[in-house]
Write an enzyme that holds these catalytic residues in place. Structure first.
Site, mmCIF file in Angstrom:
data_model
loop_
_atom_site.group_PDB
_atom_site.id
_atom_site.type_symbol
_atom_site.label_atom_id
_atom_site.label_comp_id
_atom_site.label_asym_id
_atom_site.label_seq_id
_atom_site.Cartn_x
_atom_site.Cartn_y
_atom_site.Cartn_z
ATOM 1 N N ARG A 65 10.131 8.441 -26.905
ATOM 2 C CA ARG A 65 8.750 7.478 -26.423
ATOM 3 C C ARG A 65 8.883 5.885 -26.467
ATOM 4 O O ARG A 65 8.268 5.236 -25.685
ATOM 5 C CB ARG A 65 7.487 7.921 -27.270
ATOM 6 C CG ARG A 65 6.928 9.124 -26.626
ATOM 7 C CD ARG A 65 5.627 9.487 -27.041
ATOM 8 N NE ARG A 65 4.854 10.717 -26.827
ATOM 9 C CZ ARG A 65 3.574 10.850 -26.824
ATOM 10 N NH1 ARG A 65 2.815 9.896 -27.499
ATOM 11 N NH2 ARG A 65 2.955 11.863 -26.271
ATOM 12 N N LYS A 138 7.441 -9.200 -11.508
ATOM 13 C CA LYS A 138 6.578 -10.402 -11.415
ATOM 14 C C LYS A 138 7.624 -11.479 -11.662
ATOM 15 O O LYS A 138 7.558 -12.636 -11.202
ATOM 16 C CB LYS A 138 5.966 -10.290 -13.159
ATOM 17 C CG LYS A 138 5.221 -11.684 -13.540
ATOM 18 C CD LYS A 138 4.264 -11.633 -14.707
ATOM 19 C CE LYS A 138 3.654 -12.754 -14.897
ATOM 20 N NZ LYS A 138 2.947 -12.790 -16.027
ATOM 21 N N HIS A 277 -10.246 15.833 22.107
ATOM 22 C CA HIS A 277 -11.064 14.624 21.563
ATOM 23 C C HIS A 277 -11.886 15.116 20.273
ATOM 24 O O HIS A 277 -13.137 14.879 20.117
ATOM 25 C CB HIS A 277 -11.998 14.044 22.480
ATOM 26 C CG HIS A 277 -11.308 13.320 23.521
ATOM 27 N ND1 HIS A 277 -10.302 12.214 23.542
ATOM 28 C CD2 HIS A 277 -11.535 13.681 25.094
ATOM 29 C CE1 HIS A 277 -10.134 11.987 24.656
ATOM 30 N NE2 HIS A 277 -10.645 12.712 25.538
ATOM 31 N N GLY A 306 -4.445 18.533 28.765
ATOM 32 C CA GLY A 306 -4.067 17.378 28.012
ATOM 33 C C GLY A 306 -4.531 17.590 26.442
ATOM 34 O O GLY A 306 -4.697 16.601 25.943
ATOM 35 N N GLU A 329 -0.538 18.101 25.006
ATOM 36 C CA GLU A 329 0.063 17.238 24.254
ATOM 37 C C GLU A 329 0.810 17.553 23.041
ATOM 38 O O GLU A 329 1.780 17.035 22.658
ATOM 39 C CB GLU A 329 -1.245 16.116 23.655
ATOM 40 C CG GLU A 329 -1.722 15.415 24.988
ATOM 41 C CD GLU A 329 -0.904 14.100 25.434
ATOM 42 O OE1 GLU A 329 0.195 14.065 24.628
ATOM 43 O OE2 GLU A 329 -1.398 13.456 26.431
#
Length: 525
Positions: A65, A138, A277, A306, A329
């Site tokens: 750790r 940084k 749609h 389509g 499509e």
């Protein structure tokens, strides 16, 4: 402004490409520091490496750790080479500069995704890695930071072009990428903690995503757009493999998601959904996939042109041949056999997506929508009404066939923009009214579209005659129901709950219509 790399620290969880990278650095005269398994692997490859513990003079403790949380590490990363006082402090404290940091983090997200227990997840929270990354990023004025193995070759190539140095533009870009990674990592941890605490809506919402595709444009050509994935494994457009076809557009992705989510509602039989749609123009179940396709297409073949086609079974050649006759499509499926792939390959512009599975319609995922200045967060609409939960409110109860169609219609209606009216007959939609400000208008439009489709097909009878009808929310007045009666519907499913429920029930009884209440609505905006 270039910055030469003399010393690098490599400490990675994902070791792909690490050995080749370390060798390339060594060949350029770079001293390599490393930790744990990374150091052992580099050493085993015959590349000189110095353990971080030897560099700091402090051993790894507490099961690893604490190993890089040391001034000799962070001072070496943060010390500004252009500031005399910083350099003097480094000299005074025997701190040597670290010019390159290559770190990727403990696999916390992967550990959570595997369903690991609480303690295992905690142990996979990286502390030293994010700390070093933030320090190096940084100080990108002088330090090169790499958090993605895909950037190894880029850095080595640039060092080759610049006598062992990297450019400021590259360092700044890598720093931005580094902060994005630690931000996403922290977001994953905080989201997991919220779940452990049972917090559906934590005080701070952290959202992260990974860029999958920069799109040509958004909904319209003047809008910029991109597609991000959130790391979830829900089958659909985010996890799909595109076998062929043009690049997916913003609208393709949105509509394909709608289509696949809808067809995933049906598991018992082969099913097909055709979307245009974001609204369905045909949905059906069948004994076979090709049967379901023909039924779905027949609902509104004009609008299907389509559109997006989604199926819930492995796509076969016979169905693929029929799909290939229509201009579509996208086709999305859990899988496709080799013969089907060969059929669709002839339509080079058709996008074909394979998901590897179906989405869980009752999964408890969250959905997010942006507003000006904020977000709306909610559970996915996983509500599903069961047959035994339906409340018969009219004198006549629906028949078994009507009940099957009512439940089918209500599932479809869940995926239709409100106000939503759906007519169904024999496991297929025959009319859909979507997105109207008035519910009665949706009812009339659905019936009109069904009538037009029937006329175009040379049919004499009204398609809606003998059908059932679903409403996503209650009928506020009897007029919406009466429009369905006029269209020939024989049964209705709706949530109920209107102040005028009794008026609507009375109108149904007067016309011998069966009606059931669900007690659940499915608004979709």
């Amino acid at each position: 402004m270039t910055a030469r790399i003399a010393r690098a620290l490599i400490s990675v969880s994902d070791k792909s490409g690490m050995i080749e990278f370390a060798k390339a650095l060594h060949d350029k005269g770079v001293e390599i520091l490393s930790t744990g398994g990374s150091a052992k692997a580099i050493e085993a490859a015959g590349i000189p490496v110095k353990e971080v513990a030897a560099h700091t003079g402090f051993p790894e403790i507490m099961d690893g750790r604490v190993k890089t949380l040391h001034p000799k590490i962070h001072g070496g990363l943060l010390g500004r080479r252009s500031v005399e006082s910083h350099m003097q402090a480094m000299t005074d404290n025997d701190i040597t500069p670290i010019d390159l940091l290559a770190v990727n983090l403990y696999p916390f997200e992967e550990t959570v995704a595997k369903g690991a227990d609480y303690d295992t997840c905690i142990e996979n929270i990286d502390i030293g890695g994010p700390g070093m990354i933030r320090s190096a990023a940084k100080n990108h004025e002088s330090v090169t930071v790499i958090v993605d193995p895909a950037d190894y070759d880029r850095v080595i190539a640039e060092m080759g072009d610049n006598d062992g140095a990297t450019t400021y533009e590259t360092r700044r870009a890598l720093a931005a990428k580094a902060y994005a990674r630690t931000g996403a990592y922290d977001a994953a941890i905080s989201t997991w903690f919220a779940g452990q605490l049972g917090e559906t809506f934590p005080q701070r919402l952290n959202v992260s995503g990974e860029l999958k595709q920069t799109l040509r444009y958004g909904e319209n050509p003047h809008q910029q757009a991109a597609f991000y994935t959130n790391g979830k494994n829900r089958p659909g457009v985010a996890t799909a493999t595109q076998l062929q076809g043009k690049e997916l557009s913003f609208n393709n992705l949105n509509d394909t998601d709608a289509a696949f989510e809808l067809v995933s509602e049906f598991a018992e039989k082969p099913a097909v959904a055709i979307i245009k749609h974001a609204n369905p123009c045909g949905v059906a179940e069948g004994d076979t996939l090709i049967d379901a396709y023909h039924k779905a297409l027949s609902c509104d073949p004009v609008s299907a042109f389509g559109g997006i086609i989604a199926v819930n079974r492995t796509l076969d050649a016979q169905t693929a041949e029929e799909i290939a006759k229509l201009f579509a499509e996208v086709v999305i499926a859990p899988d496709a056999d080799d013969a089907a792939k060969a059929v669709l390959a002839a339509k080079k512009n058709l996008r074909v997506l394979i998901t590897g599975g179906m989405a869980d319609p009752e999964g408890e995922d969250m959905t997010l929508r942006s507003l000006a200045g904020g977000y709306l967060l909610q559970n996915r609409d996983a509500g599903r009404v069961k047959r035994e939960e339906l409340k018969v409110v009219t004198k006549r109860a629906p028949s078994d066939q009507e009940l099957d169609d009512l439940l089918f219609a209500f599932r479809v209606g869940k995926h239709v923009k409100s106000n939503a009216i759906v007519y169904v007959k024999d496991g297929k939609t025959v009319g859909i009214g979507a997105g109207q400000m008035s519910r009665v208008d949706s009812s009339r439009i659905a019936a009109w579209k069904a009538e037009e489709a029937g006329k175009n097909a040379g049919e004499d009878a009204l398609r809606t005659a003998g059908s059932v009808v679903s409403s996503d929310a209650f009928f506020p007045f009897a007029d919406g129901l009466l429009a369905a009666v006029k269209a020939g519907a024989t049964a209705v499913i709706q949530p109920g709950g209107s102040m005028r429920d009794q008026e609507v029930i009375d109108a149904a009884d007067e016309n011998n219509i069966a009606m059931v209440f669900t007690g659940m609505r499915h608004f979709r905006h």
